[in-house]
Design a protein around this motif. Structure first.
Motif, PDB file in Angstrom:
ATOM      1  N   GLU A  19     -23.603 -11.566  12.776  1.00 34.93           N
ATOM      2  CA  GLU A  19     -22.561 -11.341  13.787  1.00 34.93           C
ATOM      3  C   GLU A  19     -22.104  -9.892  13.796  1.00 34.93           C
ATOM      4  O   GLU A  19     -21.899  -9.303  14.861  1.00 34.93           O
ATOM      5  CB  GLU A  19     -21.375 -12.274  13.535  1.00 34.93           C
ATOM      6  CG  GLU A  19     -21.666 -13.724  13.862  1.00 34.93           C
ATOM      7  CD  GLU A  19     -20.557 -14.674  13.438  1.00 34.93           C
ATOM      8  OE1 GLU A  19     -19.574 -14.228  12.798  1.00 34.93           O
ATOM      9  OE2 GLU A  19     -20.671 -15.873  13.742  1.00 34.93           O
ATOM     10  N   GLN A  22     -24.683  -7.794  15.523  1.00 34.97           N
ATOM     11  CA  GLN A  22     -24.654  -8.024  16.965  1.00 34.97           C
ATOM     12  C   GLN A  22     -23.479  -7.278  17.607  1.00 34.97           C
ATOM     13  O   GLN A  22     -23.613  -6.703  18.682  1.00 34.97           O
ATOM     14  CB  GLN A  22     -24.546  -9.523  17.274  1.00 34.97           C
ATOM     15  CG  GLN A  22     -25.800 -10.294  16.995  1.00 34.97           C
ATOM     16  CD  GLN A  22     -26.888 -10.008  18.020  1.00 34.97           C
ATOM     17  OE1 GLN A  22     -27.338  -8.876  18.188  1.00 34.97           O
ATOM     18  NE2 GLN A  22     -27.312 -11.030  18.707  1.00 34.97           N
ATOM     19  N   GLU A  23     -22.319  -7.317  16.984  1.00 33.16           N
ATOM     20  CA  GLU A  23     -21.144  -6.622  17.504  1.00 33.16           C
ATOM     21  C   GLU A  23     -21.386  -5.115  17.580  1.00 33.16           C
ATOM     22  O   GLU A  23     -20.917  -4.442  18.501  1.00 33.16           O
ATOM     23  CB  GLU A  23     -19.924  -6.922  16.635  1.00 33.16           C
ATOM     24  CG  GLU A  23     -19.448  -8.356  16.730  1.00 33.16           C
ATOM     25  CD  GLU A  23     -18.482  -8.747  15.623  1.00 33.16           C
ATOM     26  OE1 GLU A  23     -18.167  -7.906  14.759  1.00 33.16           O
ATOM     27  OE2 GLU A  23     -18.044  -9.904  15.634  1.00 33.16           O
TER      28      GLU A  23
END
Length: 154
Positions: A19, A22-23
């Motif tokens: 995550e 991805q951010e």
């Protein structure tokens, strides 16, 4: 040990690292666009006519953008170098700090760039107003609103 989400600690850490990476893709796109803009400006005739102050503000924006790039890409590099060492938790801890500081540098770089554009187009009063408004928007939306959403209120 299985957490309340049904994930083991290792699965949760793996998901959290994924995550985070991805951010970073979202933030990095903004940094790349800003950096490209700032780099091309110096090769224009108008830039050579800019005052020393304007060139200094431009250089500050470039340096802030470079710092943002370094800080926002560091967690991806750390993950690539350390992903088999069992250090996911430490990568997340340090990566989160790096990203927050990198986002702060990105906000400062964008604010500085907006202020510089306002100065060149409309003068020092516009520079001050738009610089302050931009800075307040970033601080508010990126750092204050999340605290309000979280319920801690400040």
């Amino acid at each position: 040990m299985v957490e309340h989400t049904g994930e083991t600690k290792n699965e949760r850490l793996t998901r959290n690292v994924s995550e985070l990476l991805q951010e970073l893709r979202v933030a990095q796109a903004g940094v790349q666009i800003l950096f490209g803009f700032l780099l091309t400006v110096v090769f224009t005739d108008e830039f050579h006519e800019a005052s020393g102050f304007e060139k200094s503000v431009h250089l500050a924006a470039v340096v802030l953008t470079v710092c943002s790039t370094v800080l926002l890409t560091a967690p991806a590099a750390w993950h690539r170098l350390l992903f088999r060492t069992g250090n996911r938790e430490r990568i997340l801890t340090y990566g989160n700090r790096s990203v927050l500081i990198g986002l702060g540098c990105l906000a400062a770089a964008i604010t500085t760039t907006v202020a510089l554009i306002a100065k060149v187009v409309f003068g020092p009063v516009a520079m001050t107003i738009l610089g302050v408004v931009s800075g307040v928007l970033f601080v508010g939306m990126w750092f204050v609103v999340p605290k309000l959403i979280d319920g801690s209120g400040g």
